[in-house]
Design a protein around this motif. Structure first.
Motif, PDB file in Angstrom:
ATOM      1  N   SER A 100      -0.438 -11.543  52.537  1.00 56.42           N
ATOM      2  CA  SER A 100      -0.766 -12.436  51.432  1.00 56.42           C
ATOM      3  C   SER A 100       0.264 -12.214  50.336  1.00 56.42           C
ATOM      4  CB  SER A 100      -2.180 -12.164  50.918  1.00 56.42           C
ATOM      5  OG  SER A 100      -2.342 -10.813  50.553  1.00 56.42           O
ATOM      6  N   HIS A 151      -2.827 -22.350  53.236  1.00 53.63           N
ATOM      7  CA  HIS A 151      -3.469 -21.579  54.297  1.00 53.63           C
ATOM      8  C   HIS A 151      -3.754 -22.452  55.514  1.00 53.63           C
ATOM      9  CE1 HIS A 151      -4.515 -17.703  52.156  1.00 53.63           C
ATOM     10  NE2 HIS A 151      -3.925 -18.426  51.225  1.00 53.63           N
ATOM     11  N   ILE A 169      -1.050  -7.382  60.402  1.00 53.09           N
ATOM     12  CA  ILE A 169      -1.401  -8.203  59.239  1.00 53.09           C
ATOM     13  C   ILE A 169      -1.909  -7.285  58.130  1.00 53.09           C
ATOM     14  CG2 ILE A 169      -2.994  -9.965  58.343  1.00 53.09           C
ATOM     15  CD1 ILE A 169      -2.922 -11.285  61.090  1.00 53.09           C
ATOM     16  N   TYR A 171      -3.366  -7.720  54.078  1.00 51.51           N
ATOM     17  CA  TYR A 171      -3.711  -8.703  53.042  1.00 51.51           C
ATOM     18  C   TYR A 171      -4.637  -8.073  52.015  1.00 51.51           C
ATOM     19  CZ  TYR A 171      -8.494  -9.461  54.772  1.00 51.51           C
ATOM     20  OH  TYR A 171      -9.816  -9.301  55.124  1.00 51.51           O
ATOM     21  N   ASN A 179      -7.983 -16.085  51.300  1.00 53.23           N
ATOM     22  CA  ASN A 179      -7.525 -14.897  52.041  1.00 53.23           C
ATOM     23  C   ASN A 179      -8.605 -14.329  52.954  1.00 53.23           C
ATOM     24  OD1 ASN A 179      -5.159 -15.134  50.636  1.00 53.23           O
ATOM     25  ND2 ASN A 179      -5.447 -13.336  49.343  1.00 53.23           N
ATOM     26  N   THR A 182      -8.622 -16.683  56.098  1.00 56.10           N
ATOM     27  CA  THR A 182      -7.358 -16.913  56.809  1.00 56.10           C
ATOM     28  C   THR A 182      -6.893 -15.716  57.616  1.00 56.10           C
ATOM     29  OG1 THR A 182      -6.674 -18.534  55.158  1.00 56.10           O
ATOM     30  CG2 THR A 182      -4.933 -17.527  56.493  1.00 56.10           C
ATOM     31  N   PHE A 183      -6.849 -14.540  57.002  1.00 60.48           N
ATOM     32  CA  PHE A 183      -6.211 -13.403  57.659  1.00 60.48           C
ATOM     33  C   PHE A 183      -7.060 -12.824  58.787  1.00 60.48           C
ATOM     34  CE2 PHE A 183      -4.101 -13.927  53.623  1.00 60.48           C
ATOM     35  CZ  PHE A 183      -2.780 -13.916  54.021  1.00 60.48           C
ATOM     36  N   ILE A 194      -5.126  -5.274  61.771  1.00 62.86           N
ATOM     37  CA  ILE A 194      -5.223  -5.873  60.442  1.00 62.86           C
ATOM     38  C   ILE A 194      -5.704  -4.826  59.446  1.00 62.86           C
ATOM     39  CG2 ILE A 194      -7.561  -6.720  60.924  1.00 62.86           C
ATOM     40  CD1 ILE A 194      -6.970  -9.117  59.093  1.00 62.86           C
TER      41      ILE A 194
END
Length: 459
Positions: A100, A151, A169, A171, A179, A182-183, A194
């Motif tokens: 992000s 996004h 990922i 964020y 956010n 999306t992530f 993540i």
């Protein structure tokens, strides 16, 4: 074939032939390029990705060998730096991390991971006139129309397999509700590790420590993902560079207040991206060092406009009023000054945490507005545009409060509604009318003030 038309940009002699090409023909080329990306994204995603990468590399060569001479040398360099930032995840996705925009990237940089940014990629897809198919793809799979178009565009391009799989990922929940959806969705789609950074809204030292502890865990996460060791000593050196960079950028904005800087609509966005994603790199410090040559610029001309939130760079209505115009220029963008250099780099995790907790867009809208007023004054702004980007509740909800607060400080503010990425939410007629009237009002006020001063002098 469109590809043969576009790849002529690789040849310098062709660039010279097209230097005088009018805007309409340039836009036709870009539109055809975007149509091929959209077409191939349905038929052959790998081919679409290749065309995207090849076209962007051709444009980057043009930035290097035939830059826009209307821009300052620092801004010509910035255009290349930003394009390099976009191309690298397409070339080496295994060395990139989807992030992000307000993720502190110094830890990733130390492990050799390059930022692969959602908002940045969506901007470039929109500039390539390829965003519509990806927006529609995301909506067709159940993504709400009201989700931020940046996004949605990235999600749609990932779903179509045009954007490659990252290493991981990272964020944060900071400032953007999108956010949170999306992530997680991207991590599941790509099947990659993540890491989420939770930033509380209240500004206090307990929360700084809470975020710092998470960043220490982020270091462990990145080391596990990459197999590379990150030492606190070298991270501290990178944070020293981050602090210097922010200090020099703030100095530039103050020193440019009485100068004329020819401005387009994308350079402020580039600065907003790189001052976040590339903070801590030698390249970003080089950019701000070059900005400090602003003392050589001519004296101020026309009206200076400070822009709050993202800029609809594709809008003809905004271009006509603010793109390379002596009568008015964008002199600063909120996104490039969201954190201050008031942190101690000798404590790198606390330094990055402080930037996030005390981020201008974290917490109450009043904090964001006060930061905007302060920065607008430092740039010598005559007026401010508050851009209500479609889907951004944080910005839309604070618009009327911002207008009142700015005008209490003697700074006229125009609220514009639209979309920074999706042309279908443009409202070009209304934008043209309102922005034109606002600039005319600023000029009228100046004329009236001049008349009053002359009358007072005569008396």
């Amino acid at each position: 074939m469109m590809l043969n038309v576009f790849l002529y940009l690789n040849k310098e002699e062709k660039w010279k032939q097209t230097t005088g090409q009018d805007e309409d023909e340039n836009m036709k080329i870009i539109e055809t390029y975007g149509n091929y990306i959209e077409k191939w994204s349905n038929e052959n995603p790998g081919r679409a990705r290749w065309l995207l990468k090849t076209g962007w590399k051709a444009q980057n060569l043009k930035f290097r060998f035939a830059p826009d001479k209307r821009l300052m040398p620092a801004e010509q360099y910035l255009a290349r730096l930003m394009m390099d930032t976009m191309i690298r995840p397409l070339e080496r996705p295994e060395e990139s991390a989807i992030v992000s925009i307000f993720t502190p990237c110094e830890i990733l940089q130390e492990a050799g991971l390059h930022p692969y940014n959602v908002e940045g990629f969506s901007c470039y897809l929109s500039a390539s006139k390829a965003e519509r198919a990806f927006l529609q793809q995301a909506e067709n799979t159940g993504i709400s129309e009201t989700l931020c178009s940046y996004h949605k565009t990235f999600i749609g391009a990932a779903q179509k397999k045009v954007l490659p799989k990252p290493k991981c990922i990272v964020y944060t929940n900071l400032t953007c509700d999108a956010n949170l959806l999306t992530f997680k969705k991207l991590a599941k789609m790509y099947d990659v590790p993540i890491f989420a950074i939770d930033v509380p809204m209240q500004q206090n030292e307990d929360n700084v420590q809470y975020v710092a502890d998470q960043l220490r865990k982020l270091k462990d996460f990145i080391e596990e993902c990459t197999g590379k060791k990150i030492t606190d000593e070298i991270l501290t050196e990178r944070l020293r560079r981050s602090k210097r960079t922010l200090e020099k950028f703030a100095q530039y904005e103050k020193e440019s207040a009485d100068r004329y800087i020819p401005a387009d609509l994308v350079t402020p966005l580039y600065a907003g991206m790189t001052n976040n994603l590339l903070l801590g790199t030698e390249e970003e410090e080089t950019y701000v060092d070059r900005l400090l040559n602003v003392k050589k610029a001519p004296a101020k001309k026309g009206k200076k406009i400070y822009w709050m939130h993202t800029i609809p760079f594709w809008s003809d209505a905004v271009k006509n009023e603010l793109c390379f115009q002596e009568k008015a220029q964008i002199v600063g963008c909120e996104l490039s000054r969201v954190c201050e250099p008031d942190f101690d780099p000798e404590k790198p995790y606390e330094a990055m945490a402080r930037r996030m907790v005390y981020h201008a867009l974290n917490g109450s809208a009043i904090r964001r507005i006060e930061a905007g007023i302060r920065h607008a004054k430092e740039t010598g702004a005559d007026g401010v545009v508050w851009f209500g980007h479609w889907g951004c509740k944080h910005t839309l909800g604070a618009a009327q409060l911002a207008k009142r607060k700015f005008e209490e400080q003697g700074i006229p503010l125009l609220i514009l509604d639209g979309d920074g990425c999706d042309r279908s939410h443009g409202g070009e007629g209304q934008t043209s009318t309102r922005l034109g009237a606002f600039l005319e009002m600023l000029n009228t006020e100046t004329d009236e003030n001049t008349d009053r001063q002359e009358e007072s002098h005569d008396e």
